[in-house]
Enzyme design. Sequence first.
Site, PDB file in Angstrom:
ATOM      1  N   GLU A 306      37.546  45.497 -71.064  1.00 16.01           N
ATOM      2  CA  GLU A 306      38.722  46.088 -71.716  1.00 16.01           C
ATOM      3  C   GLU A 306      39.972  45.862 -70.875  1.00 16.01           C
ATOM      4  O   GLU A 306      41.047  45.594 -71.402  1.00 16.01           O
ATOM      5  CB  GLU A 306      38.512  47.584 -71.985  1.00 16.01           C
ATOM      6  CG  GLU A 306      37.249  47.933 -72.778  1.00 16.01           C
ATOM      7  CD  GLU A 306      37.066  47.150 -74.065  1.00 16.01           C
ATOM      8  OE1 GLU A 306      38.061  46.703 -74.662  1.00 16.01           O
ATOM      9  OE2 GLU A 306      35.900  46.972 -74.487  1.00 16.01           O
ATOM     10  N   HIS A 309      41.281  42.370 -71.325  1.00 16.22           N
ATOM     11  CA  HIS A 309      41.963  42.182 -72.605  1.00 16.22           C
ATOM     12  C   HIS A 309      43.485  42.345 -72.473  1.00 16.22           C
ATOM     13  O   HIS A 309      44.224  41.873 -73.329  1.00 16.22           O
ATOM     14  CB  HIS A 309      41.475  43.203 -73.636  1.00 16.22           C
ATOM     15  CG  HIS A 309      40.339  42.736 -74.496  1.00 16.22           C
ATOM     16  ND1 HIS A 309      40.275  41.492 -75.052  1.00 16.22           N
ATOM     17  CD2 HIS A 309      39.231  43.388 -74.942  1.00 16.22           C
ATOM     18  CE1 HIS A 309      39.165  41.386 -75.793  1.00 16.22           C
ATOM     19  NE2 HIS A 309      38.508  42.519 -75.731  1.00 16.22           N
TER      20      HIS A 309
END
Length: 879
Positions: A306, A309
């Site tokens: 995450e 990202h």
Amino acid sequence: MKDAQPSTIYLKDYQAPDYWIDTTHLTFDLHEDHTLVTAVLQMRLNEAVNCGEALPALTLHGEDLDLVSLHRDGEELENDRYQLVKGSLTLPVEQPRFQLQIVTRIRPQENTSLEGLYKSNGMFCTQCEAEGFRKITYYLDRPDVMSVFTTKVIASQARYPVLLANGNAIDRGELDNDRHYVTWEDPFKKPSYLFALVAGDLEYVEDHFTTMNGREVTLRLFTESHNIHKCDHAMISLKKSMKWDEDVYGREYDLDIFMIVAVDHFNMGAMENKGLNIFNSSCVLASPETATDATYQKIEAIVAHEYFHNWSGNRVTCRDWFQLSLKEGFTVFRDAEFSADMNSRGVKRIQDASVLRTAQFAEDAGPMAHPIRPESFIEISNFYTLTVYEKGCEVVRMIHTLLGADKFRKGTDLYFDRHDGEAATCEDFVKAMEDASGVDLTQFRNWYSQSGTPVVTVTDRYEAETGDYHLTIAQSCPATPGQEHKKPFHIPLGLALLDEQGQLLPLNAEGDKEQVLSIKQSEETFVFKGCKSKPLPSLLRNFSAPVRVRYDYSKDDLVFLMKHDTDSFNRWDACQRLGVMAIEQLVERFDEQAEQAVDSQLLDAFGVLIADPKLEHAVKAEMLCLPTEASLAEQAEVIKPLAIVAARKKVKQAIAETHSAALLALYNQLSHERDYCPEAADIAERTLKNVCLGYLAALDDAESLQRMAAQYNGASNMTDRRAALGCIVDARHRDEHLVEQVLTDFYDRYKDDANVMDGWFAVQSGSAELGTVEKVQALMQHDSFDPTSPNKLRSLIGGFTGNMARFHTTGGAGYEFLADRVIELDKQNPQVASRVMMPLTRWKKFEPVASGLMKKALQRIKAVHDLSTDVYEVVNKSL
Ligand code: ARG
Ligand code: ZN
């Protein structure tokens, strides 16, 4: 009356939007029975698309919304001025630039789909990817529309002291009636799917990170107060990720604060919302007493994923959802390399390849098969798949292999540089790689457009007179839905040749002992000179491409590779192949009822393996694990569930009996008290120890039962306790009482911990001995079972459908049970419904009776009116 059929959306129909949204001001007024959302949008005509005279009408997405009011440039539009149909709002436009003010009323408390704004354990949270934002307000809910967001959150101060959204907090204050507000501003343009909001009674742990250019970043991890002691590992993982992305990709974090929030009710693992990641609590919270080693490693990987990202996904996002693998495949590759650097590289590769070959290959051979860049879909949520993520990662890895690390890095630099702040395509990524490296990837692009797993068939010939070794490599790819014929792929094939002593031979004039062959034709032959005897090929080293390799290895060859190959993945693979052969041999003759002996070469080879003093613990543990039932099913022509379960069990038992003394010695050698530490070396020891425990359990005697009970009771960490619990449950036929006792003990210890209880449900529904339909039904009524929690549903139902010994052997009762759950769940949470039904879609591969019953269950689902697009698509494609 016939139901309206959901429509198919095609990549070829992509069109840029008619309007952009430059800024988005949102105000959320959160109440106990509803929420008022005010959106103020600065709209602008997309000149590039529209050169005509009249301004096109504007159509905004919206679902399950009550429209309270609509203003355009300050003028209220009454309901005769706009059109409201299911899913959208259309209004006339009179100026190329204009402002919209939209007020909607939503009901997060009643939102059981967990998309958009919803409540989890008393807190408000959001999940907007892929198309959840349209459940919050009317909007251009598509990733190529990027806007600067400001978010004001207003709520009761007592109930929701913490109010969060993306970016930096720029204002806060108190209001009447115990209400307060916080305003957040995110300076980076982003698509609506990256929007996030959280309001709750949360605590946080805080830390700091100084970036490579000296920017001070505050790191906060929010959770309910009773879980606050479980945040350390995630925080450490976050800091490691931030450093790694700087070192390896030169990517720096860009806001003053980075926040992670743990929520219990979440459809997936986690979400990369800008500056405010929201995580399934199972992917972020850990303590030695409550989380296994596997969970610790999962957390490290997902926190990294995450975080990564922020560049591969947020700074450069996707133009449309067909490009999903652009951010997911690339980001999975990034997190896999991170995990490899943090832990054992060889083992990480084995584990990833194993998941890919078992589950992704099955997907690619099934009715939902799609290229990593799909050409069409009905429901995008159905395309968050192993293909888009894991195969997508392998495709990026192949680019890395073909270019080499340096040119690959030049390629990512160029990609980020060129497309920062944009919504890009897979083509943009490949182009940047080509431009930066000078490597031609024309044929390589077939990986993006073709589905199915290529089969690489290798044959060879040795000429004693000349010393020439001819290696012929042929490729083909089976037909998949909508793709009858395939063009050849560009396949990097890792290769080495072993001589009779197990030494690697030089492959070329430079003396390289390892090579990556660039395979481009349907068939081509390579000649290696100067071989004194016929070499043994080590193929697809390090799993260099997501393909099946067929080569006619004898058992002797495999035993030889297990011993001598220098590639961890291939040593493991040789071991797997040998295991598959031994088990398949028993499966084939299962119906004959006669006693079959277990392959003696396999037994000998495992003896050598167990005793090998040089082999890394972690690799040894992987090699000692027989192929899973799922992987045996994937490789079978026709799946015979009972035969697979019985044959695998028999081989495991034979290994245990033949090598009991060595296994026990190894178990004892690895069992010593020490403080828990989730570092690779310690994890490897525990893993190997528990693999031994599993074999010893297969001895099925009183002594091993005692050993398991002792480990269960004496465990100082969840890894050891869970491993022992699993073994004890599987020994139910010997001691029913003990099973009840430890399950009760486990329950009493952890009943207040939702994440641990997930494991309690899964161990029961997944057990060959315990997991009957009746047991699963009873567990669904259990006080600790929360039918609105995706984690609980996945544990219990997923545990059961993965239970080959039970799910497939109940005369169809298991299938009917699953169909009932899917039909029921579809009304509540379509995403979860469509996920849990996946096992049924493989019906064509099963032996006739099971196959027919699975099909029947699917037909019953198909007959239901008003299915969600999620379930509709899966059921219709699989029948
Ligand atoms: N982008 C998220 C991740 O991979 C996954 C979100 C998926 N959500 C969904 N509803 N399909 O990190
Ligand atoms: Zn992702």
